[in-house]
Every structure is written in structure tokens, then in C-alpha cells.
Design an enzyme around this catalytic site. Sequence first.
Site, PDB file in Angstrom:
ATOM      1  N   LYS A  61      40.059  45.437  51.414  1.00  0.00           N
ATOM      2  CA  LYS A  61      40.127  43.978  51.313  1.00  0.00           C
ATOM      3  C   LYS A  61      40.304  43.458  52.740  1.00  0.00           C
ATOM      4  CE  LYS A  61      42.025  40.600  48.116  1.00  0.00           C
ATOM      5  NZ  LYS A  61      40.751  39.965  47.829  1.00  0.00           N
TER       6      LYS A  61
ATOM      7  N   GLU B  29      30.355  43.815  41.058  1.00  0.00           N
ATOM      8  CA  GLU B  29      31.449  42.893  40.708  1.00  0.00           C
ATOM      9  C   GLU B  29      31.013  41.483  41.066  1.00  0.00           C
ATOM     10  OE1 GLU B  29      34.904  43.565  43.183  1.00  0.00           O
ATOM     11  OE2 GLU B  29      33.657  44.061  44.914  1.00  0.00           O
TER      12      GLU B  29
ATOM     13  N   ARG C  76      47.836  48.359  48.083  1.00  0.00           N
ATOM     14  CA  ARG C  76      46.413  48.146  48.403  1.00  0.00           C
ATOM     15  C   ARG C  76      46.270  47.601  49.826  1.00  0.00           C
ATOM     16  NH1 ARG C  76      42.887  44.506  44.377  1.00  0.00           N
ATOM     17  NH2 ARG C  76      43.938  42.827  45.472  1.00  0.00           N
TER      18      ARG C  76
END
Length: 308
Positions: free
Chosen positions: A174, A207, A75
Site C-alpha cells: 500500500k 480488484e 500491513r
Amino acid sequence: MSSTAATSRASDSAERASSGAKAMSYKVNINGTLFDKEDARISVYDHGLLYGDGVFEGLRSYSGRVFRLREHLERLWDSARAIALTIPGTIEELEEQVYATLRANQLTDAYIRLVVTRGSGSLGLDPNRCSNPQVIIITDKISLYPDEYYQNGLAIVTVSTIRNHPASLSPRIKSLNYLNNILAKIEGLQAGCVEALMLNVKGEVAECTGDNIFLVRDGVISTPPLDAGILEGVTRDAVIELARESGREVREVSLTKHDVYIAHEIFLTGTAAEVIPVVKVDGRPIGTGKPGPITLDLIKRFHKLTRE
Ligand code: PMP
């Protein structure tokens, strides 16, 4: 709800993790070299600082093993690729460095923060004028939410800060620019909650500020799909697997606030929080107002997965 009272308590992973620092000063790894915490420095010209230009990961180790290290690193590499940042070295080398840092700090159960900055450059935005991305590994003791949150569940609120539009700045990256989440977190804290629910621009459930969300109704588990504009949580993936292995149906579907209010159970997932029940949203009790059986079962399964 006692959980709402603890508004100013450290709540996100970084805050929770840093509490261990008082007991011991752990060495920080920058570009493969270990530094004492007070000597671990990067340039004020680093675009990670100037523009939030960089990427990061939050991981945990259990009994000396980093949970899903490969997934987190993949990721990290994907986040970097998405912002056209080349991480120096290979995934395998960074894997090695993570373990070397844990060993140097004699940590077995730890929170690990990986940060890759764009590197130092000029005062303009141009990333091409930056050199030497900084690869930073911080390891510290994990301090979880208080036990009572897991036993009694959290109260959360829906906040007005909309999750970043995926076509603008994808929540799947991220990145070091977490202001979207921080603004939502501030709203949550102002409402007396340590976590807050964010909707996307369409008004669908996205989220929480640092956790993914799951709803349970009539035994079926639902969670927003990636195209709702969310981070593909490593814990989210693990919990989906665990639930399916246990014979439960898990749907990745668009959800609205209505679905939230009529859910029988709600829980959140994240590296630091693991699996945590939510028993109140916007002042409305969810289901019985107590952590539900499916949530408790998944907490147990997740513990088993990470600790055994
Ligand atoms: N969503 C956001 C916005 C997050 O910051 C995090 C924490 N990294 C999560 C979800 C949960 O992801 P993970 O399970 O990989 O920690």
C-alpha cells in the site's frame, strides 16, 4: 440506476473522509507532535512527495475502537519492509499515537489515515540519501457513500487500466504511488461510475480501485486470490471470516469477466465502504439487478462486528 448519476460525488475514502473537515479542523500528528491542520507540513524534498516513495493505511474507528488496528499496522510494516523503509518506533508506539490523536480530536467514529514517507532527501531517487521518515496521522469524520448506494447497489465498469503487475510493483504494497488506481478511477468516473473494476495482466479479475471484490453464485462466495495481484484487504479478511462462520463456502479463485457477468450477486469490501452491493457491471444487471440476500446478510454481520 441512481448510483451512476452521482459521478462527481466524493467517492473514495479520502474524499469521503475529508468532508468532515469543514465542520472542524482536527489536529494532525506528525512524528508524535500534534499540529493544527494548517501548520501540519512536511518538506517539499520529501521523497513521499517527489516520488510517491512511502506507504500508507486507511483505518476506521467505531465508538472509539479502531477496527483491526493491529492488522492494519502489520500491513503498514509489511508495505514498508517491501520498499526497504524502516518505520521509526514500534507497532505498539504507533498504536498509542493513533489513539492519542483520536482522543485529542475528540473523535470516536473516525476515518484514520496513516502515512509514512521516505523523508526528505536530494532530488535523486536514492532513498539512502533520505533521512527522517515522516510518520503522519490524520483523523477525520467518516462520511460514507450515500445510503441509497447500500440500498440500491452500485453500478461499476471494467476499465482498461490493468492492475500493476505483481512482479513490477506489487499491489500488496500500500504505497504512496497510487497512480495505477487513480488512472482506473478516472476511467470509471468518465463512465459515470464511482468505483471501477480492474483486471490483471492475464485478464483475470483483480480488484476495484479502492475495494476488493466478491462474487456469489449458487450460494458460493468467490473472490480473487492474492496472487491475482490485489491488496489483501483487512475488510476482505474480516468478511471471509464472517461468511465462513455463517456456514458459507468462500473460495479464493481466479475469476474472469465471464464469472462477473453470470454472478448472482456481487459486493465490494473496503475500510471506508465496508460491504457494498454492486448491481450492474458494464451496463449488465447482475442477478436480479438488486442487492442479493447473501450480500445483505454480510452487511448485517459486518455492522454487528464493527458496532457491537
Ligand atoms: N484494494 C485497494 C486497492 C485499496 O486501496 C483498498 C483500500 N485500502 C482495498 C482494496 C480494501 O482494503 P481494506 O479493506 O484493508 O480497506
